[in-house]
Design a protein around this motif. Structure first.
Motif, PDB file in Angstrom:
ATOM      1  N   LEU A 161       0.504  -1.150   0.097  1.00 16.93           N
ATOM      2  CA  LEU A 161       0.117  -0.168  -0.436  1.00 16.93           C
ATOM      3  C   LEU A 161       1.520   1.517   0.100  1.00 16.93           C
ATOM      4  N   SER A 162       1.764   1.194  -0.189  1.00 16.28           N
ATOM      5  CA  SER A 162       2.856   1.952  -0.400  1.00 16.28           C
ATOM      6  C   SER A 162       3.191   2.933  -1.272  1.00 16.28           C
ATOM      7  N   SER A 163       2.372   3.891  -1.883  1.00 13.25           N
ATOM      8  CA  SER A 163       3.217   4.815  -2.931  1.00 13.25           C
ATOM      9  C   SER A 163       4.220   5.965  -3.146  1.00 13.25           C
ATOM     10  N   CYS A 164       4.884   5.429  -1.875  1.00 17.30           N
ATOM     11  CA  CYS A 164       6.098   6.892  -2.726  1.00 17.30           C
ATOM     12  C   CYS A 164       7.402   6.223  -1.736  1.00 17.30           C
ATOM     13  N   SER A 165       7.345   5.262  -1.301  1.00 16.06           N
ATOM     14  CA  SER A 165       8.160   3.810  -0.495  1.00 16.06           C
ATOM     15  C   SER A 165       9.100   2.830  -2.099  1.00 16.06           C
ATOM     16  N   ASN A 166       9.452   3.247  -3.122  1.00 15.58           N
ATOM     17  CA  ASN A 166       9.783   2.392  -4.184  1.00 15.58           C
ATOM     18  C   ASN A 166      10.253   0.972  -3.047  1.00 15.58           C
ATOM     19  N   CYS A 212       3.807   1.831 -13.750  1.00 13.26           N
ATOM     20  CA  CYS A 212       4.640   0.964 -14.196  1.00 13.26           C
ATOM     21  C   CYS A 212       5.618   1.850 -15.362  1.00 13.26           C
ATOM     22  N   GLY A 213       6.910   2.230 -15.382  1.00 10.42           N
ATOM     23  CA  GLY A 213       7.884   3.222 -15.845  1.00 10.42           C
ATOM     24  C   GLY A 213       9.203   4.316 -15.795  1.00 10.42           C
ATOM     25  N   PRO A 214       9.842   4.613 -16.220  1.00  7.01           N
ATOM     26  CA  PRO A 214      10.428   4.792 -16.076  1.00  7.01           C
ATOM     27  C   PRO A 214      10.780   6.057 -15.032  1.00  7.01           C
ATOM     28  N   PRO A 215      12.021   5.960 -13.561  1.00 11.47           N
ATOM     29  CA  PRO A 215      11.831   6.127 -12.140  1.00 11.47           C
ATOM     30  C   PRO A 215      11.368   7.770 -12.412  1.00 11.47           C
ATOM     31  N   PRO A 216      12.104   8.745 -13.650  1.00 14.18           N
ATOM     32  CA  PRO A 216      11.584  10.088 -13.082  1.00 14.18           C
ATOM     33  C   PRO A 216      10.317  10.388 -13.774  1.00 14.18           C
ATOM     34  N   MET A 217       9.884   9.210 -14.517  1.00 10.81           N
ATOM     35  CA  MET A 217       8.074   9.630 -14.491  1.00 10.81           C
ATOM     36  C   MET A 217       7.794   8.798 -13.214  1.00 10.81           C
ATOM     37  N   ILE A 218       7.954   7.915 -13.217  1.00  6.69           N
ATOM     38  CA  ILE A 218       7.084   7.796 -12.015  1.00  6.69           C
ATOM     39  C   ILE A 218       6.973   8.695 -10.641  1.00  6.69           C
ATOM     40  N   GLU A 219       7.941   9.554 -10.759  1.00  6.36           N
ATOM     41  CA  GLU A 219       7.705  10.276  -9.587  1.00  6.36           C
ATOM     42  C   GLU A 219       7.256  11.686  -9.981  1.00  6.36           C
ATOM     43  N   ALA A 220       7.637  11.631 -10.805  1.00  2.99           N
ATOM     44  CA  ALA A 220       6.277  13.469 -11.762  1.00  2.99           C
ATOM     45  C   ALA A 220       4.678  12.992 -11.439  1.00  2.99           C
ATOM     46  N   ILE A 221       4.549  11.588 -12.365  1.00  2.00           N
ATOM     47  CA  ILE A 221       3.121  11.342 -11.924  1.00  2.00           C
ATOM     48  C   ILE A 221       2.849  11.300 -10.858  1.00  2.00           C
ATOM     49  N   ALA A 241       1.299   3.775 -17.776  1.00  2.00           N
ATOM     50  CA  ALA A 241       2.431   3.269 -18.006  1.00  2.00           C
ATOM     51  C   ALA A 241       3.611   3.852 -19.254  1.00  2.00           C
ATOM     52  N   GLY A 242       4.510   4.287 -18.899  1.00  2.02           N
ATOM     53  CA  GLY A 242       5.560   3.976 -19.519  1.00  2.02           C
ATOM     54  C   GLY A 242       6.721   3.278 -20.606  1.00  2.02           C
ATOM     55  N   GLY A 243       6.506   2.861 -21.991  1.00  3.56           N
ATOM     56  CA  GLY A 243       7.589   2.401 -22.053  1.00  3.56           C
ATOM     57  C   GLY A 243       7.059   0.347 -22.668  1.00  3.56           C
ATOM     58  N   VAL A 244       8.036   0.419 -21.865  1.00  2.87           N
ATOM     59  CA  VAL A 244       7.523  -0.889 -21.313  1.00  2.87           C
ATOM     60  C   VAL A 244       7.534  -1.759 -19.984  1.00  2.87           C
ATOM     61  N   PRO A 247      -5.120  10.286  -2.783  1.00  2.00           N
ATOM     62  CA  PRO A 247      -4.402   9.310  -1.199  1.00  2.00           C
ATOM     63  C   PRO A 247      -3.117   8.891  -1.751  1.00  2.00           C
ATOM     64  N   LYS A 248      -2.340   8.721  -0.742  1.00  2.00           N
ATOM     65  CA  LYS A 248      -1.067   8.037  -0.973  1.00  2.00           C
ATOM     66  C   LYS A 248      -1.443   6.348  -1.340  1.00  2.00           C
ATOM     67  N   ASP A 249      -2.465   5.808  -0.214  1.00  2.00           N
ATOM     68  CA  ASP A 249      -2.560   5.222  -0.815  1.00  2.00           C
ATOM     69  C   ASP A 249      -3.004   4.188  -1.563  1.00  2.00           C
ATOM     70  N   ARG A 250      -3.391   5.092  -3.131  1.00  2.00           N
ATOM     71  CA  ARG A 250      -4.850   4.266  -3.986  1.00  2.00           C
ATOM     72  C   ARG A 250      -3.180   4.679  -4.759  1.00  2.00           C
ATOM     73  N   ILE A 251      -2.201   5.347  -4.610  1.00  2.00           N
ATOM     74  CA  ILE A 251      -0.533   4.945  -5.960  1.00  2.00           C
ATOM     75  C   ILE A 251      -0.258   3.932  -5.914  1.00  2.00           C
ATOM     76  N   LEU A 252      -0.420   3.262  -6.662  1.00  2.82           N
ATOM     77  CA  LEU A 252       0.828   1.885  -6.489  1.00  2.82           C
ATOM     78  C   LEU A 252       1.813   2.091  -7.729  1.00  2.82           C
ATOM     79  N   PHE A 253       3.521   1.589  -7.443  1.00  3.00           N
ATOM     80  CA  PHE A 253       3.612   1.372  -8.951  1.00  3.00           C
ATOM     81  C   PHE A 253       4.901   0.744  -8.810  1.00  3.00           C
ATOM     82  N   GLU A 254       5.632   0.521  -9.679  1.00  6.29           N
ATOM     83  CA  GLU A 254       6.845  -0.658 -10.509  1.00  6.29           C
ATOM     84  C   GLU A 254       7.799   0.297 -10.892  1.00  6.29           C
ATOM     85  N   LYS A 255       8.899   0.716 -10.044  1.00  6.67           N
ATOM     86  CA  LYS A 255       9.846   0.986 -11.233  1.00  6.67           C
ATOM     87  C   LYS A 255      10.922   0.175 -11.660  1.00  6.67           C
ATOM     88  N   TRP A 256      10.883   0.189 -13.274  1.00  3.49           N
ATOM     89  CA  TRP A 256      11.498  -0.313 -14.082  1.00  3.49           C
ATOM     90  C   TRP A 256      13.385   0.557 -14.220  1.00  3.49           C
TER      91      TRP A 256
END
Length: 311
Positions: free
Chosen positions: A29-34, A282-291, A171-174, A301-310
C-alpha cells in the motif's frame, strides 16, 4: 469495503501463514517507498533490487512454446508452465536460464485467465545487453527449457465482496507489461460479473494512459483499443508517442487515436476521483516520480497510488 482493502485482502490470501503478512501489506500500500532501490555507484541486478520483495518459495520448470516479434525491439514469449504455477495480475518472475548466470526479472504481460485456460503465461522482453534479455533475443528457441519463480507486491486481485475500483493505469515504454496484465484481468472480471448475473466482483472503470517513443513501440495497442470498444463507457485509453516519425501523417494513419507528447497532469485530472480511483504506475523512475506527485496534487491519497519502477 474501501478500495485499498482489495490490496490488503489480496496480500493476506497470497501469503502463506507466518510469512510476515503485515510487512507485505505495508509495502503493497506504500505509494512513495519504491521496492526497487538503485545504487548510486552501480546498476544492481534484479535479485538485489527485489531482495526485500515477496517471493513464492517454489521454482517451477517451464518450456518456451511460442516466440512472437512484438516490435523491432521487443519479443513476446509464450511459456508453458507447471500445473501448480500461479500468479496475480501485475506480478513478475525470477527467470532462470540454463547456462546463464544472471537471473532475469520480467513482469507477466498475460493475465491469470490465460494461465487457467491454457497453462501458459506470456512475457514481453525488450532487447538489451543484460544476459537474460540478450539470451531471449539471440538464443531462445521454441522448446527451450527455463525455470521461474513468482514474486512482487504490485498486483490487482479483488474479491467479490470488495467495492468496485476505478482503475487508472499509467505506463511508460515497456512498463506496459504489468499494467496490460492488470487490464486484461479487469476485462476478465467484467465479463465474469456479467456471466454470473452480478454475483462475482463488479469491476468499475479502467482507463489506460500509455506513452512510448513511437507507434510501433506501443505494445498491445490493438488489444487495448479492442477492449475500449468491447466495454464502451467503462474501459478507455489515451495513447501517447514522444518521438513520432518524421512523417506525422504516417503515425496518424496507423493509429488515429495516438497523440504527441508526454502524459501531463491535465491528462490525469479527468480520471482521478479521490474516493474511487486506484492508480497503478509502471515506467522509468523520473516518470513515476513526476506522475505520483501530480496525482497527490490532484488529491488522490497516497495509499491509492501504487507503482513499479523498472530501471
Amino acid at each position: 469495503m474501501s478500495v485499498p482493502s482489495i490490496l490488503r485482502t489480496a496480500a493476506r490470501n497470497f501469503l502463506p501463514p507466518g510469512r510476515g503478512s503485515s510487512r507485505l501489506r505495508c509495502r503493497a500500500l506504500s505509494s512513495c517507498s519504491n521496492t526497487r532501490k538503485m545504487s548510486s555507484k552501480r546498476q544492481m541486478d534484479h535479485l538485489e533490487k527485489t531482495s526485500k520483495d515477496y517471493r513464492q518459495n517454489a521454482v517451477y520448470p517451464a518450456q518456451v512454446c511460442g516466440i512472437i516479434q512484438e516490435s523491432d525491439t521487443v519479443k513476446r514469449l509464450r511459456i508453458s508452465v507447471h500445473p501448480d504455477f500461479t500468479f496475480k495480475a501485475g506480478q513478475w518472475v525470477d527467470f532462470f536460464i540454463p547456462g546463464v548466470e544472471k537471473v532475469g526479472g520480467f513482469s507477466m504481460c498475460s493475465c491469470p485467465g490465460l494461465l487457467q485456460r491454457e497453462g501458459v503465461i506470456e512475457l514481453a522482453v525488450k532487447k538489451a545487453l543484460h544476459p537474460p534479455a540478450h539470451w531471449i533475443h539471440t538464443a531462445c528457441t521454441v522448446g527451450a527449457h527455463v525455470a521461474m519463480r513468482v514474486g512482487g507486491n504490485f498486483f490487482f486481485d479483488p474479491r467479490p465482496a470488495h467495492a468496485p475500483a476505478d482503475l487508472l493505469l499509467v505506463a511508460g515504454g515497456v512498463g506496459i507489461n504489468p499494467l496490460y496484465s492488470i487490464l486484461l484481468h479487469a476485462a476478465h472480471l467484467a465479463r465474469q460479473h456479467h456471466a454470473s448475473g452480478g454475483r462475482d466482483y463488479r469491476m468499475g472503470s479502467a482507463h489506460m494512459l500509455y506513452s512510448a517513443k513511437s507507434v510501433q513501440e506501443l505494445l498491445f495497442k490493438n488489444t487495448i483499443l479492442e477492449l475500449s470498444r468491447e466495454f464502451p463507457g467503462q474501459f478507455s485509453c489515451d495513447l501517447r508517442v514522444t518521438e513520432p516519425s518524421q512523417d506525422p501523417a504516417r503515425d496518424q494513419n496507423i493509429l488515429p487515436v495516438t497523440r504527441r507528447g508526454r502524459i501531463t497532469e491535465a491528462d490525469l485530472r479527468a480520471h482521478v476521483d479521490p474516493q474511487r480511483t486506484l492508480c497503478y504506475l509502471c515506467g522509468p523512475p523520473p516518470m513515476i516520480e513526476a506522475i505520483s506527485q501530480s496525482l497527490i496534487d490532484l488529491g488522490l491519497p497516497k495509499d491509492r497510488i501504487l507503482f513499479e519502477k523498472w530501471w
